[in-house]
Scaffold this motif. Structure first.
Motif, PDB file in Angstrom:
ATOM      1  N   ALA A 299     -15.514  -7.382  44.443  1.00 57.85           N
ATOM      2  CA  ALA A 299     -15.151  -6.046  43.963  1.00 57.85           C
ATOM      3  C   ALA A 299     -16.215  -5.471  43.038  1.00 57.85           C
ATOM      4  CB  ALA A 299     -13.802  -6.094  43.256  1.00 57.85           C
ATOM      5  N   VAL A 300     -16.817  -6.321  42.216  1.00 57.92           N
ATOM      6  CA  VAL A 300     -17.815  -5.806  41.268  1.00 57.92           C
ATOM      7  C   VAL A 300     -19.158  -5.556  41.932  1.00 57.92           C
ATOM      8  CG1 VAL A 300     -16.708  -6.907  39.288  1.00 57.92           C
ATOM      9  CG2 VAL A 300     -18.491  -8.141  40.546  1.00 57.92           C
ATOM     10  N   THR A 301     -19.253  -5.791  43.233  1.00 55.70           N
ATOM     11  CA  THR A 301     -20.489  -5.475  43.963  1.00 55.70           C
ATOM     12  C   THR A 301     -20.340  -4.253  44.848  1.00 55.70           C
ATOM     13  OG1 THR A 301     -19.902  -6.926  45.832  1.00 55.70           O
ATOM     14  CG2 THR A 301     -21.123  -7.914  44.000  1.00 55.70           C
ATOM     15  N   ILE A 302     -19.122  -3.715  44.975  1.00 53.13           N
ATOM     16  CA  ILE A 302     -18.900  -2.534  45.795  1.00 53.13           C
ATOM     17  C   ILE A 302     -19.122  -1.298  44.922  1.00 53.13           C
ATOM     18  CG2 ILE A 302     -17.242  -1.292  47.245  1.00 53.13           C
ATOM     19  CD1 ILE A 302     -15.822  -3.929  47.720  1.00 53.13           C
ATOM     20  N   PRO A 303     -20.084  -0.447  45.230  1.00 52.09           N
ATOM     21  CA  PRO A 303     -20.485   0.648  44.340  1.00 52.09           C
ATOM     22  C   PRO A 303     -19.349   1.530  43.822  1.00 52.09           C
ATOM     23  CG  PRO A 303     -22.058   0.420  46.115  1.00 52.09           C
ATOM     24  CD  PRO A 303     -20.944  -0.546  46.414  1.00 52.09           C
ATOM     25  N   PRO A 304     -18.365   1.960  44.628  1.00 50.23           N
ATOM     26  CA  PRO A 304     -17.345   2.838  44.049  1.00 50.23           C
ATOM     27  C   PRO A 304     -16.478   2.168  42.997  1.00 50.23           C
ATOM     28  CG  PRO A 304     -17.359   2.965  46.454  1.00 50.23           C
ATOM     29  CD  PRO A 304     -18.184   1.777  46.071  1.00 50.23           C
ATOM     30  N   PHE A 305     -16.415   0.823  43.020  1.00 53.55           N
ATOM     31  CA  PHE A 305     -15.511   0.120  42.132  1.00 53.55           C
ATOM     32  C   PHE A 305     -16.226  -0.753  41.106  1.00 53.55           C
ATOM     33  CE2 PHE A 305     -13.691  -0.050  46.558  1.00 53.55           C
ATOM     34  CZ  PHE A 305     -12.930   1.105  46.436  1.00 53.55           C
ATOM     35  N   SER A 306     -17.489  -1.044  41.334  1.00 55.57           N
ATOM     36  CA  SER A 306     -18.157  -2.098  40.572  1.00 55.57           C
ATOM     37  C   SER A 306     -18.228  -1.801  39.079  1.00 55.57           C
ATOM     38  CB  SER A 306     -19.571  -2.323  41.129  1.00 55.57           C
ATOM     39  OG  SER A 306     -20.307  -1.104  41.124  1.00 55.57           O
ATOM     40  N   ASP A 307     -18.616  -0.579  38.708  1.00 51.25           N
ATOM     41  CA  ASP A 307     -18.828  -0.288  37.294  1.00 51.25           C
ATOM     42  C   ASP A 307     -17.543  -0.394  36.484  1.00 51.25           C
ATOM     43  OD1 ASP A 307     -21.477   0.110  37.760  1.00 51.25           O
ATOM     44  OD2 ASP A 307     -21.348   2.293  37.896  1.00 51.25           O
ATOM     45  N   VAL A 308     -16.479   0.245  36.994  1.00 55.06           N
ATOM     46  CA  VAL A 308     -15.246   0.305  36.216  1.00 55.06           C
ATOM     47  C   VAL A 308     -14.600  -1.074  36.098  1.00 55.06           C
ATOM     48  CG1 VAL A 308     -13.835   0.940  38.219  1.00 55.06           C
ATOM     49  CG2 VAL A 308     -13.057   1.508  35.922  1.00 55.06           C
ATOM     50  N   ILE A 309     -14.604  -1.850  37.191  1.00 58.75           N
ATOM     51  CA  ILE A 309     -14.003  -3.179  37.150  1.00 58.75           C
ATOM     52  C   ILE A 309     -14.858  -4.123  36.315  1.00 58.75           C
ATOM     53  CG2 ILE A 309     -13.359  -5.192  38.530  1.00 58.75           C
ATOM     54  CD1 ILE A 309     -12.591  -3.306  40.784  1.00 58.75           C
ATOM     55  N   GLY A 310     -16.179  -4.053  36.510  1.00 62.34           N
ATOM     56  CA  GLY A 310     -17.072  -4.918  35.741  1.00 62.34           C
ATOM     57  C   GLY A 310     -16.974  -4.664  34.250  1.00 62.34           C
ATOM     58  N   ASP A 311     -16.941  -3.388  33.870  1.00 60.57           N
ATOM     59  CA  ASP A 311     -16.839  -3.060  32.445  1.00 60.57           C
ATOM     60  C   ASP A 311     -15.512  -3.552  31.862  1.00 60.57           C
ATOM     61  OD1 ASP A 311     -19.281  -1.848  32.640  1.00 60.57           O
ATOM     62  OD2 ASP A 311     -18.504   0.200  32.724  1.00 60.57           O
ATOM     63  N   ARG A 312     -14.436  -3.420  32.634  1.00 58.44           N
ATOM     64  CA  ARG A 312     -13.133  -3.852  32.118  1.00 58.44           C
ATOM     65  C   ARG A 312     -13.061  -5.364  31.988  1.00 58.44           C
ATOM     66  NH1 ARG A 312      -9.591  -1.291  28.917  1.00 58.44           N
ATOM     67  NH2 ARG A 312      -7.423  -1.761  29.414  1.00 58.44           N
ATOM     68  N   LEU A 313     -13.613  -6.066  32.961  1.00 59.71           N
ATOM     69  CA  LEU A 313     -13.644  -7.525  32.874  1.00 59.71           C
ATOM     70  C   LEU A 313     -14.456  -7.986  31.662  1.00 59.71           C
ATOM     71  CD1 LEU A 313     -14.119  -8.496  36.646  1.00 59.71           C
ATOM     72  CD2 LEU A 313     -12.111  -8.971  35.225  1.00 59.71           C
TER      73      LEU A 313
END
Length: 447
Positions: A299-313
């Motif tokens: 999920a953190v490698t898929i561009p539409p989702f990566s930033d928001v999920i990565g930052d939250r993690l």
């Protein structure tokens, strides 16, 4: 059609029908929906407690979605009348509780936590009435007391394994729908979702723009959606095997990550760690944990989702420097600084947390302290700890997959108590039904 499927089918058909016509019903659609929930629950109850439980799972999962469609056509309903429908559906079988009035019948000790918490809820309701807050009292009592009463019915009529099997059957339908809709909501929020987000007094749902939503899917908040999803994923993963469980889980896992609700993530983690302690669930727990890690990594490698999920993690490692943690500490300080330190309590209070000066209520400790005061609030919390300990002890003694799974969910509830309200409305329904009563009942359905 098997009896185990009769609960979710009519409930889902009712939701689908109202989804189609709800936008054209106007304000009349709101009371009609509530009456429809009662009718669906009554029909499901005729087939038994398991079917009724399935129907309630579906109604709680999709009622907020239908509410938003109706609101988009008839205008925003600040009271949220349609959300009362699933709560009243819980009360349909409450007539069974008349057996408790029989003086010759011994009182089962499983009712201990229910009676303790129920007494504290009534105390908060009386406080609200004494202050003239009629609407707050009515809203608080139905949200907090309906799950308690339904739990009493489960204690008298339910068989643990039957309820778990019925829940898995329902979640195999609910999870793919809510998961896929949640992903769509993040990428392209629909008109009714955007309309509701503009008026809802919830600060934690993000912005009504593509890639700006904190996913709440068909439910009323990211917390509700994530909590239901975690319970559903645990049930399906441990009690189903093969490709079906994988297909059910995939969209739900991504939508769960997009909810950005860390409390549910942590609850799932501690539930899985509890399962690692038992031979009956250790292998499955290891596989699930590996699958979740891989899903998160993808999920953190898929561009539409990566930033928001990565930052939250990344915020999970901030500890005491986390902003949410600091806000919760401030809530305790605020209550303690009151002239009486909220010794007596303020009763049920429905506030718009988006308004200036209104303090959000995060977690059971703050909620009980504010509404019931220090003494009654501590007693209420003791009732929850009493119920959780019963589930965990049953898991340690029985060690079956079903008992361990419910004990794991009890541990998840324990973790959530300082961070979220697990006692009211849909959260209370999940807690009391799954985590408290089911693990200590294995007597078969009462005659």
């Amino acid at each position: 059609m098997s009896s185990i499927a009769r609960g979710w089918v009519p409930a889902l058909l009712f939701i689908a029908a109202f989804t189609v016509v709800g936008g054209f019903t106007g304000g009349l659609g709101r009371p009609l929906f509530v009456l429809g929930c009662v009718a669906v629950a009554a029909f499901a109850w005729r087939s038994g407690i398991a079917s009724h439980f399935q129907a309630c799972l579906v109604l709680f999962s999709f009622a907020p979605f239908v509410r938003r469609i109706v609101d988009a056509g008839a205008g925003y309903d600040e009271l949220g009348l349609m959300l009362v429908g699933p709560l009243i559906a819980l009360l349909v079988p409450a007539v069974e509780l008349r057996r408790l009035l029989d003086p010759k019948a011994p009182l089962d000790d499983r009712f201990g936590p229910l009676m303790l918490v129920g007494a504290c809820i009534l105390y908060a309701g009386v406080l609200s009435l004494l202050q003239g807050k009629m609407n707050d009292a009515a809203s608080g009592l139905i949200k907090w007391f309906s799950p308690i009463l339904y739990a009493g019915v489960l204690a008298m009529r339910a068989n643990r394994d039957e309820i778990l099997e019925a829940s898995v059957s329902a979640f195999c339908v609910i999870l793919p729908i809510t998961g896929l809709y949640g992903i769509l909501q993040y990428v392209d929020p629909q008109a009714w979702d955007r309309y509701w987000m503009e008026f809802a007094p919830i600060l934690s749902i993000g912005q009504p723009v593509p890639y700006g939503v904190r996913v709440f899917s068909t439910m009323n908040s990211p917390a509700s959606f994530a909590s239901f999803t975690v319970v559903g994923l645990l049930l399906v993963a441990f009690l189903r095997s093969g490709w079906l469980s994988l297909l059910v889980a995939l969209p739900s896992i991504l939508a769960l990550l997009l909810s950005l609700y860390r409390t549910a993530w942590l609850a799932m983690a501690i539930s899985l760690m509890f399962c690692l302690l038992f031979a009956q669930t250790r292998g499955k727990a290891q596989i699930i944990m590996l699958a979740l890690v891989l899903a998160g990594a993808v999920a953190v490698t898929i561009p539409p989702f990566s930033d928001v999920i990565g930052d939250r993690l990344a915020t999970l490692g901030q500890g005491s420097q986390d902003g949410s943690f600091q806000e919760r500490l401030q809530q305790y300080s605020t209550l303690w600084s009151l002239p009486d330190s909220s010794l007596i309590g303020n009763g049920f209070t429905v506030t718009d947390v988006g308004s200036a000066g209104q303090m959000p209520i995060d977690g059971m400790i703050i909620a009980c302290w504010m509404m019931m005061g220090i003494v009654a609030g501590i007693l209420c919390l003791c009732g929850f700890f009493w119920a959780i300990s019963g589930a965990v002890i049953r898991a340690l003694l029985e060690r079956s997959r079903q008992a361990v799974l419910v004990g794991a969910m009890a541990m998840g509830g324990l973790l959530q108590m300082p961070l979220a309200n697990i006692s009211a409305a849909e959260a209370g329904f999940l807690f009391w039904s799954f985590v408290v009563l089911i693990p200590v009942i294995d007597r078969g359905r009462a005659a």
